[in-house]
Design a protein around this motif. Structure first.
Motif, PDB file in Angstrom:
ATOM      1  N   ARG A   9       0.828  -1.212   0.000  1.00 11.82           N
ATOM      2  CA  ARG A   9       0.000   0.000   0.000  1.00 11.82           C
ATOM      3  C   ARG A   9       0.857   1.255   0.000  1.00 11.82           C
ATOM      4  O   ARG A   9       0.522   2.273   0.633  1.00 11.82           O
ATOM      5  N   ASP A  10       1.948   1.191  -0.741  1.00 13.40           N
ATOM      6  CA  ASP A  10       2.842   2.334  -0.875  1.00 13.40           C
ATOM      7  C   ASP A  10       2.223   3.344  -1.843  1.00 13.40           C
ATOM      8  O   ASP A  10       1.681   2.951  -2.878  1.00 13.40           O
ATOM      9  N   PRO A  11       2.284   4.636  -1.531  1.00  4.53           N
ATOM     10  CA  PRO A  11       1.721   5.642  -2.447  1.00  4.53           C
ATOM     11  C   PRO A  11       2.295   5.565  -3.862  1.00  4.53           C
ATOM     12  O   PRO A  11       1.617   5.896  -4.834  1.00  4.53           O
ATOM     13  N   LEU A  12       3.565   5.094  -3.982  1.00  2.00           N
ATOM     14  CA  LEU A  12       4.195   5.011  -5.297  1.00  2.00           C
ATOM     15  C   LEU A  12       3.579   3.934  -6.185  1.00  2.00           C
ATOM     16  O   LEU A  12       3.919   3.842  -7.361  1.00  2.00           O
ATOM     17  N   ALA A  13       2.695   3.121  -5.635  1.00  2.00           N
ATOM     18  CA  ALA A  13       1.997   2.146  -6.472  1.00  2.00           C
ATOM     19  C   ALA A  13       1.092   2.841  -7.483  1.00  2.00           C
ATOM     20  O   ALA A  13       0.757   2.268  -8.525  1.00  2.00           O
ATOM     21  N   ALA A  14       0.712   4.079  -7.200  1.00  6.08           N
ATOM     22  CA  ALA A  14      -0.159   4.839  -8.097  1.00  6.08           C
ATOM     23  C   ALA A  14       0.673   5.626  -9.102  1.00  6.08           C
ATOM     24  O   ALA A  14       1.607   6.349  -8.729  1.00  6.08           O
ATOM     25  N   ARG A  20       3.609  12.901 -10.178  1.00  9.20           N
ATOM     26  CA  ARG A  20       3.712  14.116  -9.359  1.00  9.20           C
ATOM     27  C   ARG A  20       5.152  14.366  -8.937  1.00  9.20           C
ATOM     28  O   ARG A  20       5.661  15.489  -9.026  1.00  9.20           O
ATOM     29  N   LEU A  21       5.842  13.296  -8.487  1.00  9.09           N
ATOM     30  CA  LEU A  21       7.232  13.437  -8.072  1.00  9.09           C
ATOM     31  C   LEU A  21       8.142  13.787  -9.242  1.00  9.09           C
ATOM     32  O   LEU A  21       9.024  14.645  -9.131  1.00  9.09           O
ATOM     33  N   LEU A  22       7.925  13.127 -10.366  1.00  3.34           N
ATOM     34  CA  LEU A  22       8.767  13.388 -11.534  1.00  3.34           C
ATOM     35  C   LEU A  22       8.590  14.814 -12.043  1.00  3.34           C
ATOM     36  O   LEU A  22       9.552  15.434 -12.515  1.00  3.34           O
ATOM     37  N   VAL A  68       7.239  -2.045 -13.464  1.00  2.00           N
ATOM     38  CA  VAL A  68       5.799  -2.321 -13.532  1.00  2.00           C
ATOM     39  C   VAL A  68       5.283  -2.891 -12.209  1.00  2.00           C
ATOM     40  O   VAL A  68       4.130  -3.305 -12.119  1.00  2.00           O
ATOM     41  N   ASP A  69       6.139  -2.925 -11.189  1.00  6.12           N
ATOM     42  CA  ASP A  69       5.754  -3.402  -9.861  1.00  6.12           C
ATOM     43  C   ASP A  69       5.202  -4.825  -9.906  1.00  6.12           C
ATOM     44  O   ASP A  69       4.216  -5.157  -9.243  1.00  6.12           O
ATOM     45  N   PRO A 242      13.278   5.727 -13.978  1.00  4.13           N
ATOM     46  CA  PRO A 242      13.051   6.216 -12.609  1.00  4.13           C
ATOM     47  C   PRO A 242      11.577   6.249 -12.251  1.00  4.13           C
ATOM     48  O   PRO A 242      11.009   7.308 -11.936  1.00  4.13           O
ATOM     49  N   ILE A 243      10.932   5.093 -12.291  1.00  2.00           N
ATOM     50  CA  ILE A 243       9.523   4.972 -11.930  1.00  2.00           C
ATOM     51  C   ILE A 243       9.336   3.731 -11.063  1.00  2.00           C
ATOM     52  O   ILE A 243      10.234   2.898 -10.942  1.00  2.00           O
TER      53      ILE A 243
END
Length: 382
Positions: A9-14, A20-22, A68-69, A242-243
């Motif tokens: 449930r890490d925010p970076l999963a979205a 937003r960070l990039l 792609v997680d 870097p994703i």
């Protein structure tokens, strides 16, 4: 084995959080800005040579860099109905290559069916394989299946040493990868004259960019042969995107801005080198078409394996060069149109402009014609 970002449930999963960070970084400019600087925005498609199918995020590994997680806890896979639609679309085209990826695409229950159907359509099939999947009990005959259908295997191996590979891909993965490579070698993969292609893909283990491809390929070839008796066809280098999980790693290790800044610096250096060494402009003043056995000046009999066409009118017409044959070397090649290029490749289209090249920069004022060719990179991220 770790969990995916989604399972944690890490925010970076979205994707929205990643974007937003990039968008906040100041280390490198937006891609559109870079294209505008060399007058190539917007990009225009010139044809389709590969249909890539991502069969899902299910994987038997949870790699640290995965963009792609994917992982064992990701159960999303492409349905047979969707795959059938893809094959119907493929059948209506002359796209020569089907590139199958994931996750571990072999874990999709319809993987073998889609390979068989693509081969029946006469298309080349690429399998982006993590190697360890070949050793799963459920995949005991996978190697034989791939060889039977002459599937090109593109296998990821980030290092020829266990410590580095395991650090990125999981404990014990290096030994499993070596065992899988030996299995493929026994089937003929990576052996000269077998017709079974086994390409390796190297990507950096840490927060740095890959080395020169030719050098690292020679090192891999020497080390894998001497230490493990393993052979392969080619090795390609890729840069981690870097994703997703690699973005997470960069942020946690404090290397996010540094990696992007180094990428920007290298891009600028490359552009300066290209601009400094640009060949002179093409000397074509009116629209016309030439076809024939090799590239020559536009008014002479043309070679059969290439064509040069002026697209549009005006003082700086666009030029389209259609090349056939093997892919180019990964360095820029400069050729007089009076001489046949050394490397002609599978249907590639390269567009140049008078006094402005695809690489950017102003050409020097001379009269000798030129041709710039670029290698297509066949290595999408695994």
């Amino acid at each position: 084995m770790g969990l995916s970002l989604l399972a944690r449930r890490d925010p970076l999963a979205a994707a929205s959080e990643q974007l937003r960070l990039l968008a906040q970084t100041t280390a490198c400019q937006p891609f559109e800005t870079a294209l505008n600087a060399v007058e190539l925005y917007p990009l225009h498609a010139t044809g389709i040579t590969t249909l890539q199918l991502n069969l899902g995020k299910l994987c038997n590994q949870t790699c640290r860099h995965c963009h792609v997680d994917a992982g064992p806890d990701r159960t999303e896979v492409m349905s047979k109905e969707t795959l059938d639609l893809c094959l119907q679309a493929l059948a209506r085209t002359d796209i020569p290559t089907v590139d199958i990826t994931g996750g571990a695409p072999e874990l999709n229950p319809h993987f073998r069916w889609v390979v068989e159907q693509a081969r029946l359509l006469g298309r080349q099939v690429l399998d982006r394989c993590n190697l360890s999947v070949l050793l799963l009990p459920s995949q005991a005959d996978l190697g034989e299946f791939l060889a039977q259908h002459r599937v090109e295997v593109i296998a990821s191996l980030p290092a020829y040493q266990a410590t580095q590979t395991d650090a990125q891909r999981g404990e014990g993965i290096f030994e499993k990868s070596i065992e899988a490579l030996r299995l493929l070698n026994r089937l003929g993969y990576g052996k000269e004259g077998s017709g079974l292609t086994l390409n390796l893909v190297y990507n950096p283990v840490g927060a740095f960019l890959p080395p020169k491809q030719e050098g690292i390929e020679a090192k891999f070839r020497k080390e894998l042969a001497s230490r493990h008796g393993v052979s392969f066809t080619r090795l390609y280098t890729i840069t981690n995107m870097p994703i997703s999980r690699f973005l997470e790693f960069l942020i946690e290790s404090g290397n996010y801005e540094g990696v992007l800044f180094r990428s920007r610096r290298i891009t600028r250096q490359l552009r300066r080198l290209i601009e400094r060494d640009l060949p002179p402009p093409l000397q074509i003043t009116a629209p016309e078409t030439v076809d024939g056995p090799g590239l020559r000046e536009h008014h002479q009999p043309a070679p059969r394996r290439a064509s040069l066409r002026v697209v549009g009118r005006g003082p700086a017409p666009h030029l389209r060069i259609h090349i056939h044959g093997d892919f180019f070397s990964n360095r820029t090649i400069r050729e007089d149109l009076h001489h046949q290029p050394e490397h002609l490749g599978t249907d590639r289209i390269i567009e140049l402009r008078k006094r402005r090249l695809v690489s950017g920069g102003n050409a020097r004022e001379k009269s000798r014609p030129f041709l710039l060719m670029y290698r297509r990179c066949p290595c999408h991220s695994l």
